[in-house]
Design a protein around this motif. Sequence first.
Motif, PDB file in Angstrom:
ATOM      1  N   GLU A 110      27.639  56.906  78.704  1.00  0.00           N
ATOM      2  CA  GLU A 110      27.914  57.913  77.673  1.00  0.00           C
ATOM      3  C   GLU A 110      29.262  58.591  77.874  1.00  0.00           C
ATOM      4  OE1 GLU A 110      25.120  57.474  79.656  1.00  0.00           O
ATOM      5  OE2 GLU A 110      23.841  59.188  79.170  1.00  0.00           O
ATOM      6  N   THR A 111      29.650  58.788  79.144  1.00  0.00           N
ATOM      7  CA  THR A 111      30.890  59.525  79.414  1.00  0.00           C
ATOM      8  C   THR A 111      31.908  58.719  80.211  1.00  0.00           C
ATOM      9  OG1 THR A 111      29.984  60.463  81.467  1.00  0.00           O
ATOM     10  CG2 THR A 111      29.621  61.706  79.436  1.00  0.00           C
ATOM     11  N   GLY A 112      31.468  57.606  80.814  1.00  0.00           N
ATOM     12  CA  GLY A 112      32.382  56.862  81.678  1.00  0.00           C
ATOM     13  C   GLY A 112      32.652  57.601  82.975  1.00  0.00           C
ATOM     14  N   GLN A 113      31.767  58.540  83.341  1.00  0.00           N
ATOM     15  CA  GLN A 113      31.939  59.351  84.541  1.00  0.00           C
ATOM     16  C   GLN A 113      30.642  59.378  85.339  1.00  0.00           C
ATOM     17  OE1 GLN A 113      35.098  62.638  82.689  1.00  0.00           O
ATOM     18  NE2 GLN A 113      32.968  63.210  82.985  1.00  0.00           N
ATOM     19  N   SER A 114      30.760  59.798  86.595  1.00  0.00           N
ATOM     20  CA  SER A 114      29.575  59.960  87.435  1.00  0.00           C
ATOM     21  C   SER A 114      28.885  61.279  87.108  1.00  0.00           C
ATOM     22  CB  SER A 114      29.984  59.953  88.910  1.00  0.00           C
ATOM     23  OG  SER A 114      30.717  61.126  89.228  1.00  0.00           O
ATOM     24  N   ALA A 115      27.676  61.454  87.651  1.00  0.00           N
ATOM     25  CA  ALA A 115      26.947  62.702  87.445  1.00  0.00           C
ATOM     26  C   ALA A 115      27.718  63.883  88.020  1.00  0.00           C
ATOM     27  CB  ALA A 115      25.561  62.604  88.094  1.00  0.00           C
ATOM     28  N   THR A 116      28.297  63.698  89.207  1.00  0.00           N
ATOM     29  CA  THR A 116      29.053  64.786  89.825  1.00  0.00           C
ATOM     30  C   THR A 116      30.258  65.164  88.978  1.00  0.00           C
ATOM     31  OG1 THR A 116      28.376  64.012  92.014  1.00  0.00           O
ATOM     32  CG2 THR A 116      30.233  65.536  91.932  1.00  0.00           C
ATOM     33  N   HIS A 117      30.928  64.173  88.418  1.00  0.00           N
ATOM     34  CA  HIS A 117      32.085  64.431  87.553  1.00  0.00           C
ATOM     35  C   HIS A 117      31.642  65.193  86.302  1.00  0.00           C
ATOM     36  CE1 HIS A 117      36.247  62.681  86.324  1.00  0.00           C
ATOM     37  NE2 HIS A 117      36.079  63.893  85.830  1.00  0.00           N
TER      38      HIS A 117
ATOM     39  N   LEU B  42      32.310  66.491  98.262  1.00  0.00           N
ATOM     40  CA  LEU B  42      33.125  65.321  97.919  1.00  0.00           C
ATOM     41  C   LEU B  42      33.136  64.372  99.100  1.00  0.00           C
ATOM     42  CD1 LEU B  42      36.120  67.149  96.160  1.00  0.00           C
ATOM     43  CD2 LEU B  42      34.042  66.209  95.131  1.00  0.00           C
ATOM     44  N   GLY B  43      32.332  63.322  98.989  1.00  0.00           N
ATOM     45  CA  GLY B  43      32.262  62.316 100.034  1.00  0.00           C
ATOM     46  C   GLY B  43      32.954  61.039  99.607  1.00  0.00           C
ATOM     47  N   PRO B  44      32.682  59.923 100.294  1.00  0.00           N
ATOM     48  CA  PRO B  44      33.426  58.689 100.036  1.00  0.00           C
ATOM     49  C   PRO B  44      33.073  58.011  98.717  1.00  0.00           C
ATOM     50  CG  PRO B  44      31.721  58.314 101.685  1.00  0.00           C
ATOM     51  CD  PRO B  44      31.759  59.784 101.442  1.00  0.00           C
ATOM     52  N   ASN B  45      31.870  58.272  98.181  1.00  0.00           N
ATOM     53  CA  ASN B  45      31.391  57.507  97.032  1.00  0.00           C
ATOM     54  C   ASN B  45      31.421  58.324  95.748  1.00  0.00           C
ATOM     55  OD1 ASN B  45      30.434  54.978  98.479  1.00  0.00           O
ATOM     56  ND2 ASN B  45      29.307  56.564  99.583  1.00  0.00           N
ATOM     57  N   TYR B  46      31.789  57.649  94.657  1.00  0.00           N
ATOM     58  CA  TYR B  46      31.899  58.300  93.353  1.00  0.00           C
ATOM     59  C   TYR B  46      30.542  58.432  92.686  1.00  0.00           C
ATOM     60  CZ  TYR B  46      33.632  59.218  88.593  1.00  0.00           C
ATOM     61  OH  TYR B  46      33.884  59.768  87.356  1.00  0.00           O
ATOM     62  N   GLY B  47      29.694  57.457  92.835  1.00  0.00           N
ATOM     63  CA  GLY B  47      28.367  57.504  92.229  1.00  0.00           C
ATOM     64  C   GLY B  47      28.267  56.659  90.975  1.00  0.00           C
ATOM     65  N   HIS B  48      27.046  56.569  90.460  1.00  0.00           N
ATOM     66  CA  HIS B  48      26.764  55.779  89.265  1.00  0.00           C
ATOM     67  C   HIS B  48      27.551  56.313  88.068  1.00  0.00           C
ATOM     68  CE1 HIS B  48      24.460  53.625  86.211  1.00  0.00           C
ATOM     69  NE2 HIS B  48      24.342  54.777  85.565  1.00  0.00           N
ATOM     70  N   VAL B  49      28.160  55.409  87.310  1.00  0.00           N
ATOM     71  CA  VAL B  49      28.933  55.782  86.126  1.00  0.00           C
ATOM     72  C   VAL B  49      28.039  55.682  84.894  1.00  0.00           C
ATOM     73  CG1 VAL B  49      30.898  55.194  84.657  1.00  0.00           C
ATOM     74  CG2 VAL B  49      31.114  55.040  87.151  1.00  0.00           C
TER      75      VAL B  49
ATOM     76  N   PRO C 119      38.141  54.175  94.950  1.00  0.00           N
ATOM     77  CA  PRO C 119      39.215  54.500  94.002  1.00  0.00           C
ATOM     78  C   PRO C 119      38.806  55.538  92.960  1.00  0.00           C
ATOM     79  CG  PRO C 119      39.164  52.144  94.405  1.00  0.00           C
ATOM     80  CD  PRO C 119      37.963  52.715  95.104  1.00  0.00           C
ATOM     81  N   ASN C 120      37.597  55.405  92.383  1.00  0.00           N
ATOM     82  CA  ASN C 120      37.156  56.384  91.388  1.00  0.00           C
ATOM     83  C   ASN C 120      36.986  57.772  91.994  1.00  0.00           C
ATOM     84  OD1 ASN C 120      37.119  54.526  89.360  1.00  0.00           O
ATOM     85  ND2 ASN C 120      34.899  54.298  89.266  1.00  0.00           N
ATOM     86  N   GLN C 121      36.495  57.813  93.229  1.00  0.00           N
ATOM     87  CA  GLN C 121      36.305  59.104  93.887  1.00  0.00           C
ATOM     88  C   GLN C 121      37.650  59.739  94.215  1.00  0.00           C
ATOM     89  OE1 GLN C 121      33.991  60.987  93.959  1.00  0.00           O
ATOM     90  NE2 GLN C 121      33.549  62.034  95.883  1.00  0.00           N
ATOM     91  N   HIS C 122      38.601  58.917  94.604  1.00  0.00           N
ATOM     92  CA  HIS C 122      39.946  59.427  94.884  1.00  0.00           C
ATOM     93  C   HIS C 122      40.539  60.082  93.640  1.00  0.00           C
ATOM     94  CE1 HIS C 122      43.876  59.717  96.768  1.00  0.00           C
ATOM     95  NE2 HIS C 122      44.407  59.117  95.713  1.00  0.00           N
ATOM     96  N   GLU C 123      40.354  59.456  92.482  1.00  0.00           N
ATOM     97  CA  GLU C 123      40.861  60.024  91.236  1.00  0.00           C
ATOM     98  C   GLU C 123      40.119  61.306  90.868  1.00  0.00           C
ATOM     99  OE1 GLU C 123      43.537  59.133  89.448  1.00  0.00           O
ATOM    100  OE2 GLU C 123      43.886  57.833  91.180  1.00  0.00           O
ATOM    101  N   PHE C 124      38.814  61.332  91.121  1.00  0.00           N
ATOM    102  CA  PHE C 124      38.031  62.537  90.823  1.00  0.00           C
ATOM    103  C   PHE C 124      38.486  63.696  91.702  1.00  0.00           C
ATOM    104  CE2 PHE C 124      33.930  64.923  91.717  1.00  0.00           C
ATOM    105  CZ  PHE C 124      34.051  65.737  90.602  1.00  0.00           C
ATOM    106  N   VAL C 125      38.742  63.440  92.969  1.00  0.00           N
ATOM    107  CA  VAL C 125      39.230  64.493  93.867  1.00  0.00           C
ATOM    108  C   VAL C 125      40.552  65.048  93.346  1.00  0.00           C
ATOM    109  CG1 VAL C 125      40.111  64.970  96.184  1.00  0.00           C
ATOM    110  CG2 VAL C 125      38.017  63.631  95.890  1.00  0.00           C
ATOM    111  N   ARG C 126      41.389  64.181  92.819  1.00  0.00           N
ATOM    112  CA  ARG C 126      42.655  64.639  92.243  1.00  0.00           C
ATOM    113  C   ARG C 126      42.405  65.543  91.043  1.00  0.00           C
ATOM    114  NH1 ARG C 126      46.777  59.844  91.203  1.00  0.00           N
ATOM    115  NH2 ARG C 126      47.947  61.654  90.466  1.00  0.00           N
ATOM    116  N   VAL C 127      41.404  65.239  90.233  1.00  0.00           N
ATOM    117  CA  VAL C 127      41.051  66.089  89.091  1.00  0.00           C
ATOM    118  C   VAL C 127      40.610  67.460  89.575  1.00  0.00           C
ATOM    119  CG1 VAL C 127      39.374  66.417  87.227  1.00  0.00           C
ATOM    120  CG2 VAL C 127      40.479  64.196  87.536  1.00  0.00           C
TER     121      VAL C 127
END
Length: 374
Positions: A71-78, A61-68, A103-111
């Motif tokens: 199909e899912t509205g999520q990154s590949a990592t998500h 889990l780094g600073p960037n969320y990645g390409h959204v 911001p998106n990565q911060h929310e993913f870390v919370r998930v």
Amino acid sequence: MRIFISSARKGLEEERGALDGLIRALGHTPVRFEDFSAQTTPSREACLRALETADACLFLLGPNYGHVFPETGQSATHDEWVAAQAAGMPRLVYRKLDVTFEPNQHEFVRVVEAYATGVFRDSFRTAADLLPKVTEKILELASAPSPLAFAKLDQPPALHWTLDDGPGGLQTAGVATLLELHVMPLGSAGYSVRELEAFGHSLPGRVRATGIVGNDVPLSPSRSQNHMAVAVPASRPHSWDTPRPGQLVEIRLYKTGQLSARAMLPRDSMGSILDPNALPKQIAELLKFIGALNIITQDRIVVAAGVSEPATTSIGTFDPHRSRRTASFPLFGNPSALRTEPDESVTLAALQAGAEEVAGHLAQALIAHHPSAA
């Protein structure tokens, strides 16, 4: 052991490269999108297919969320997190310190942190800081004994068998034969009315978070005095003789703490099929799905399975491309529903890494008790 490395590449280039060499040096196989995709943005489908071949998944889990992905509205990592969680795969999570998250990565870390039951987590600042920590966990995974442990029950728990209730108005397109799977945590005090109500509100979201149903599939919550439920509509066949794979149709959480899933068996024009190859896979998927709901956390559980209407169910091989021409059904009477009566408890790993082994036992017992079994 195949270890899938999941992260956005930007901001973690050095760490990803170092992990590749480390995993190979330890005698295992790293699986990264760099190795099977020349695209800047890796194919979502290719990543998920590669993930399915892995034995464990390592998340950075780094600073960037990645390409959204649209199909899912999520990154590949998500997406990979959801898939690994649903598969019950061992997950190692490492969070980079001293960086600012998007911001998106911060929310993913919370998930990730909210659904971290049974997940190892640590942090790092540099690649040099990360590698010894990963080495320790990989060696631990490689040398770990089987996570499953069985123990004889003094007396079986009082399970609620939904196959005694009939289809119950489920949207099963006229299919009465259902596979059901029950998981009862041992030592559970059950839920108060307030707690059950809270789980009922979160249950549809938990079902969607597993990835077992798409965001466009309408879910139907319901409630009774002793359980909360979510029904999943069955897909409609193109024609009456179109083969249909097994499919989840309902999840129930009981006040006692029991968590149950009902699913259609694979079916063709000859009826529902108990397939010795497909049935254990379907049960294993349901076990992992129940685990991915993150409701049951007790160390020991009891697992049982059943099949309604064995008179209209036959033992055979499911072919997704064409229906069978013949099938063997029970010749006499109207046999009662099949069910496994549990006499052992098992560790929580039955909902994760041990799902295939437990599913094999359950499937074998169900088929052996079918009236037409040799």
